[in-house]
Design a protein around this motif. Structure first.
Motif, PDB file in Angstrom:
ATOM      1  N   ILE A 117      48.200  28.457  25.952  1.00 27.02           N
ATOM      2  CA  ILE A 117      48.113  29.552  25.985  1.00 27.02           C
ATOM      3  C   ILE A 117      48.880  30.494  25.141  1.00 27.02           C
ATOM      4  CG2 ILE A 117      48.022  31.945  27.390  1.00 27.02           C
ATOM      5  CD1 ILE A 117      47.133  30.454  29.906  1.00 27.02           C
TER       6      ILE A 117
ATOM      7  N   GLU B 207      47.855  32.065  21.555  1.00 22.77           N
ATOM      8  CA  GLU B 207      48.368  33.727  21.323  1.00 22.77           C
ATOM      9  C   GLU B 207      49.239  33.611  20.063  1.00 22.77           C
ATOM     10  OE1 GLU B 207      48.824  37.684  22.534  1.00 22.77           O
ATOM     11  OE2 GLU B 207      47.598  36.225  23.388  1.00 22.77           O
TER      12      GLU B 207
ATOM     13  N   PRO C  22      44.425  35.180  23.934  1.00 26.07           N
ATOM     14  CA  PRO C  22      44.489  35.461  25.532  1.00 26.07           C
ATOM     15  C   PRO C  22      44.804  36.746  26.162  1.00 26.07           C
ATOM     16  CG  PRO C  22      45.868  33.396  24.842  1.00 26.07           C
ATOM     17  CD  PRO C  22      45.484  33.954  23.734  1.00 26.07           C
TER      18      PRO C  22
ATOM     19  N   TRP D 274      42.334  38.560  28.620  1.00 29.74           N
ATOM     20  CA  TRP D 274      43.056  39.261  29.837  1.00 29.74           C
ATOM     21  C   TRP D 274      42.582  40.710  30.003  1.00 29.74           C
ATOM     22  CZ3 TRP D 274      44.403  38.215  34.736  1.00 29.74           C
ATOM     23  CH2 TRP D 274      45.144  39.385  35.335  1.00 29.74           C
TER      24      TRP D 274
END
Length: 287
Positions: free
Chosen positions: A44, A48, A64, A68
């Motif tokens: 992750i 990112e 990510p 979210w």
């Protein structure tokens, strides 16, 4: 040294070894869990960083943090098709119903053909031909037959679930210990008693092996059907997000699907352990 002292010392040594093995097993579980979490966080974080530094295109690959944010928006504000929980339940309902129907049909036909060799010889070629078909392409046909409602998605899930369950049940029925069957017949068991008291219990482990894989297939069938045409569901969220070039929405729906699949897998594993408590642990798991 007296015999009593030797016996007590041996008992203490055995207890210490048991406790040491339990600690080693517990430590290994923590190590595996920690490694899994670390790997996930690393992936992750790398994703990112690559997106924020434009090494990969953030428009196509998203990131990510945006995924979210999309999930949070769906949870708080809902989706264009209704609340997120309604979409999850709609897809889960279709997948569960298709999974149950596919499992029941696969187990019944697999056990029956495993026990009746003539029927297996007659139907075997047809089942192999049907299994060779790319079953995903049947989803548009089911959509034409059953419409945009859940029936077309359930049908897609059924055809994906049926074959792995059928072949495992068939193989499990064929792999039953012949000596056990012969001993049952010597004791006066009828064909029905042999099937229900010997064959089916022996094939249960084979059947449960297919259940883990088949539920994922049921989800795939429901999602593909919704993606092609539906009024609700996670597959429709994927299609709608793709239509608006919302990569974060596509990934967000995939994350939600992954969570649902993992929860279902955990439940099946729990049920399998409860049903098969009599089975010895794998040798590899003790190390």
């Amino acid at each position: 040294m007296s015999p009593e002292t030797i016996t007590a010392s041996a008992a203490v040594t055995k207890t210490e070894r048991t406790q040491a093995r339990a600690r080693a097993s517990r430590n290994r579980r923590f190590l595996v869990l920690g490694s899994r979490i670390a790997l996930l966080l690393a992936v992750i974080g790398l994703w990112e960083w690559l997106a924020r530094t434009a090494v990969i295109d953030p428009f196509n690959f998203s990131m990510p943090s945006k995924i979210w944010d999309q999930i949070h928006t769906w949870v708080v504000d809902g989706t264009a098709q209704g609340s997120l929980w309604e979409q999850i339940w709609y897809t889960l309902y279709e997948a569960l119903l298709g999974w149950v129907i596919g499992v029941i049909a696969g187990v019944l036909l697999g056990i029956a053909l495993g026990r009746i060799r003539f029927a297996a010889d007659v139907l075997g070629p047809y089942i192999k031909v049907l299994n060779a078909l790319p079953r995903i392409v049947l989803a548009p046909i089911f959509l034409i037959w059953f419409g945009l409602g859940p029936a077309s998605k359930v049908a897609s899930a059924v055809v994906l679930v049926f074959f792995p369950v059928f072949f495992n049940a068939f193989q499990g029925a064929r792999e039953v210990d012949r000596n056990l069957v012969a001993n049952s017949r010597i004791l006066g068991a009828s064909n029905r008693q042999v099937t229900f008291q010997v064959v089916i219990p022996s094939a249960t482990s084979w059947i449960f092996t297919s259940l883990h894989v088949s539920f994922g297939f049921a989800l795939i069938g429901a999602i593909v059907g919704e993606y092609i045409g539906a009024t609700k569901g996670l597959g429709l969220l994927v299609a709608a997000s793709q239509g608006t070039f919302n990569a974060a929405g596509v990934y967000a729906a995939m994350v939600i699907l992954a969570i649902v699949a993992l929860l279902a897998e955990g439940l099946l594993t729990f049920l399998e352990k409860r049903l098969f408590r009599w089975k010895p642990a794998d040798a590899g798991s003790a190390r």
